[in-house]
Scaffold this active site. Sequence first.
Site, PDB file in Angstrom:
ATOM      1  N   HIS A 271       0.848  -1.176   0.000  1.00  0.00           N
ATOM      2  CA  HIS A 271       0.000   0.000   0.000  1.00  0.00           C
ATOM      3  C   HIS A 271       0.887   1.231   0.000  1.00  0.00           C
ATOM      4  CE1 HIS A 271      -3.159   2.809   1.039  1.00  0.00           C
ATOM      5  NE2 HIS A 271      -3.996   1.868   0.646  1.00  0.00           N
TER       6      HIS A 271
ATOM      7  N   ASP B 142      -8.021  -5.459   0.169  1.00  0.00           N
ATOM      8  CA  ASP B 142      -8.507  -6.197  -0.995  1.00  0.00           C
ATOM      9  C   ASP B 142      -8.089  -7.650  -0.993  1.00  0.00           C
ATOM     10  OD1 ASP B 142      -9.890  -4.142  -2.189  1.00  0.00           O
ATOM     11  OD2 ASP B 142      -8.046  -3.271  -2.967  1.00  0.00           O
TER      12      ASP B 142
HETATM   13  N1  CMC Z   1       4.179  -7.517  -4.958  1.00  0.00           N
HETATM   14  C1  CMC Z   1       5.514  -7.499  -5.124  1.00  0.00           C
HETATM   15  N2  CMC Z   1       6.277  -6.402  -4.942  1.00  0.00           N
HETATM   16  C2  CMC Z   1       5.665  -5.275  -4.585  1.00  0.00           C
HETATM   17  C3  CMC Z   1       4.267  -5.211  -4.389  1.00  0.00           C
HETATM   18  C4  CMC Z   1       3.519  -6.385  -4.585  1.00  0.00           C
HETATM   19  N3  CMC Z   1       2.196  -6.386  -4.428  1.00  0.00           N
HETATM   20  N4  CMC Z   1       3.926  -3.953  -4.037  1.00  0.00           N
HETATM   21  C5  CMC Z   1       5.055  -3.257  -4.018  1.00  0.00           C
HETATM   22  N5  CMC Z   1       6.108  -4.034  -4.327  1.00  0.00           N
HETATM   23  C6  CMC Z   1       7.535  -3.647  -4.356  1.00  0.00           C
HETATM   24  C7  CMC Z   1       7.869  -2.822  -5.591  1.00  0.00           C
HETATM   25  O1  CMC Z   1       8.267  -3.632  -6.672  1.00  0.00           O
HETATM   26  C8  CMC Z   1       8.972  -1.957  -5.064  1.00  0.00           C
HETATM   27  O2  CMC Z   1      10.151  -2.730  -5.002  1.00  0.00           O
HETATM   28  P1  CMC Z   1      11.596  -2.049  -5.287  1.00  0.00           P
HETATM   29  O3  CMC Z   1      11.791  -1.059  -4.175  1.00  0.00           O
HETATM   30  O4  CMC Z   1      12.545  -3.192  -5.252  1.00  0.00           O
HETATM   31  O5  CMC Z   1      11.487  -1.391  -6.626  1.00  0.00           O
HETATM   32  C9  CMC Z   1       8.570  -1.666  -3.624  1.00  0.00           C
HETATM   33  O6  CMC Z   1       7.757  -2.797  -3.224  1.00  0.00           O
HETATM   34  C10 CMC Z   1       7.768  -0.382  -3.452  1.00  0.00           C
HETATM   35  O7  CMC Z   1       6.641  -0.446  -4.312  1.00  0.00           O
HETATM   36  P2  CMC Z   1       6.027   0.783  -5.096  1.00  0.00           P
HETATM   37  O8  CMC Z   1       5.449   0.315  -6.380  1.00  0.00           O
HETATM   38  O9  CMC Z   1       7.019   1.902  -5.156  1.00  0.00           O
HETATM   39  O10 CMC Z   1       4.877   1.194  -4.103  1.00  0.00           O
HETATM   40  P3  CMC Z   1       3.669   2.159  -4.447  1.00  0.00           P
HETATM   41  O11 CMC Z   1       3.354   2.880  -3.197  1.00  0.00           O
HETATM   42  O12 CMC Z   1       3.956   2.967  -5.669  1.00  0.00           O
HETATM   43  O13 CMC Z   1       2.495   1.119  -4.829  1.00  0.00           O
HETATM   44  C11 CMC Z   1       0.635  -0.330  -4.674  1.00  0.00           C
HETATM   45  C12 CMC Z   1       1.487   0.756  -3.971  1.00  0.00           C
HETATM   46  C13 CMC Z   1      -0.605  -0.614  -3.830  1.00  0.00           C
HETATM   47  C14 CMC Z   1       0.162   0.210  -6.053  1.00  0.00           C
HETATM   48  C15 CMC Z   1       1.502  -1.600  -4.852  1.00  0.00           C
HETATM   49  O14 CMC Z   1       1.909  -2.081  -3.597  1.00  0.00           O
HETATM   50  C16 CMC Z   1       0.781  -2.687  -5.651  1.00  0.00           C
HETATM   51  O15 CMC Z   1       0.810  -2.678  -6.887  1.00  0.00           O
HETATM   52  N6  CMC Z   1       0.083  -3.658  -4.931  1.00  0.00           N
HETATM   53  C17 CMC Z   1      -0.687  -4.669  -5.589  1.00  0.00           C
HETATM   54  C18 CMC Z   1      -2.046  -4.090  -5.998  1.00  0.00           C
HETATM   55  C19 CMC Z   1      -2.982  -3.888  -4.809  1.00  0.00           C
HETATM   56  O16 CMC Z   1      -3.146  -4.748  -3.967  1.00  0.00           O
HETATM   57  N7  CMC Z   1      -3.641  -2.699  -4.783  1.00  0.00           N
HETATM   58  C20 CMC Z   1      -4.639  -2.376  -3.765  1.00  0.00           C
HETATM   59  C21 CMC Z   1      -4.212  -1.274  -2.859  1.00  0.00           C
HETATM   60  S1  CMC Z   1      -5.288  -1.119  -1.434  1.00  0.00           S
HETATM   61  C22 CMC Z   1      -6.803  -0.643  -2.016  1.00  0.00           C
HETATM   62  C23 CMC Z   1      -6.836   0.586  -2.840  1.00  0.00           C
HETATM   63  O17 CMC Z   1      -6.109   1.564  -2.602  1.00  0.00           O
HETATM   64  O18 CMC Z   1      -7.634   0.621  -3.784  1.00  0.00           O
END
Ligand code: CMC
Length: 437
Positions: free
Chosen positions: A309, A367
Amino acid sequence: MTEKNSLTLIDNRSGRRIELPIMEGTQGPAAVDIGRFYRELGYFTYDPGFLSTASCHSELTFIDGEAGVLQYRGYPIEQLAERSSFLEVAYLMLYGELPTRPQLDEFTDIILHHSMFNEALKSFFRGFYHDAHPMAIMVGVVGSLSAFYHDSTDITNPRHREIAAHRLIAKMPSIAAASYKHSIGEPQVYPDNRLSYTGNLLNMMFSVPCEPYEIDPVAEKALDLIFILHVDHEQNASTSTVRLAGSSGANPFACIASGIAALWGPAHGGANEAVLRMLDEIGTVDNVPRFIARAKDRNDPFRLMGFGHRVYKNYDPRARIIRRMCHEVLDKLDDGQDPRFELALRLEEIALQDEYFIERKLYPNVDFYSGLIYKAIGIPVNMFTVMFAIARTVGWVAQWMEMIGEKNQRIGRPRQLYVGPRQRDYVPIEQREPAGD
Ligand code: CMC
């Protein structure tokens, strides 16, 4: 909002100094007011993804992502989940305080009596192909509401704004259920105002004219709880979209349609659907390590859906509540039979012990579990994000009303760091060389 301190910045390029006021809220990090930044220094600030940017001030929802705290108007989500109801929380969000009994009764009555939509809207559903995704139908139909309800689109009139908010909250379940009925070729079911908000939704989705339908109280209660958990989440992608659309003076129905579109993506509200599809793809517990390895591989776009998140760097408090509910619902409605629940628990266990997930503070989010509950209730996978949209409509309209009600409200207009070509002269088509040669 108070201003007590300031931040001094020295520009090493020009040697200029600037004092920026620090604004203190009631909880959470303070914010540096950079409104004068460009005017005085000639720079934009650069923050892709808004990692450090507060786009507004708000009295609605507070999140402490490090501590795993979520509050609506100061009330902890745990207390609301245990003791409140969705419509009571909706009242709290719109009007700022928990309602008295007569206030809640009146509000419930108003919402229930706005639940039908204009008959002419029915033809909109028929225009969609039978296998249209219900979110596509939602975006279209909700956007079209402004064409039917002209008496609530004067955004300068607080009473119009209030009626639009009531209409949107009231009609979302009816529109959602009609989208579903269209996709399965069954007749639309009218709302029944003797039923509760979530009871009505279940009835409109699952009853048919030819036989009686009994609402399962476990499903009704579970939906109400999930809806409370999804009401608002401060300035997430869809809420920011609603605010940005609203800042231009667009009507509330159009703004909420834009929020639905933004919610649809798998990184946001579409994640609940993506979790179930992922669990199906993983199939059995033996495959979990392989998928965890894929999630960790930078060259593989696969991510563990329902994990991570932007704000929570601790367990999502909603996930904690919903996890408990998930056990309860599956025990009662599914006899604990859905193998995906066991798979989900195993996945959670393995991921939580894995260095990659620990280091990045990636915990299951709301989720991760909501889809399993929806499935047990009988809600089809392509309706999961629609369920989210119904609940989040309360947050969207509350945020929109808060913004429109502000004095000196201005259009949202971010700037950019331009990295394209410098000025160049137009070349007649006969004289152009193919690009890249
Ligand atoms: N699986 C594997 N690696 C992950 C995941 C994941 N679900 N989420 C983040 N990471 C890694 C990412 O690759 C990055 O690694 P590195 O530092 O080595 O590059 C690190 O963790 C930080 O991730 P980020 O993409 O910079 O984080 P963000 O804040 O931009 O993204 C997120 C947040 C929710 C979009 C992301 O965690 C994600 O895609 N999660 C899966 C989708 C999901 O469950 N979304 C629902 C969110 S809660 C409900 C809502 O808000 O609607």
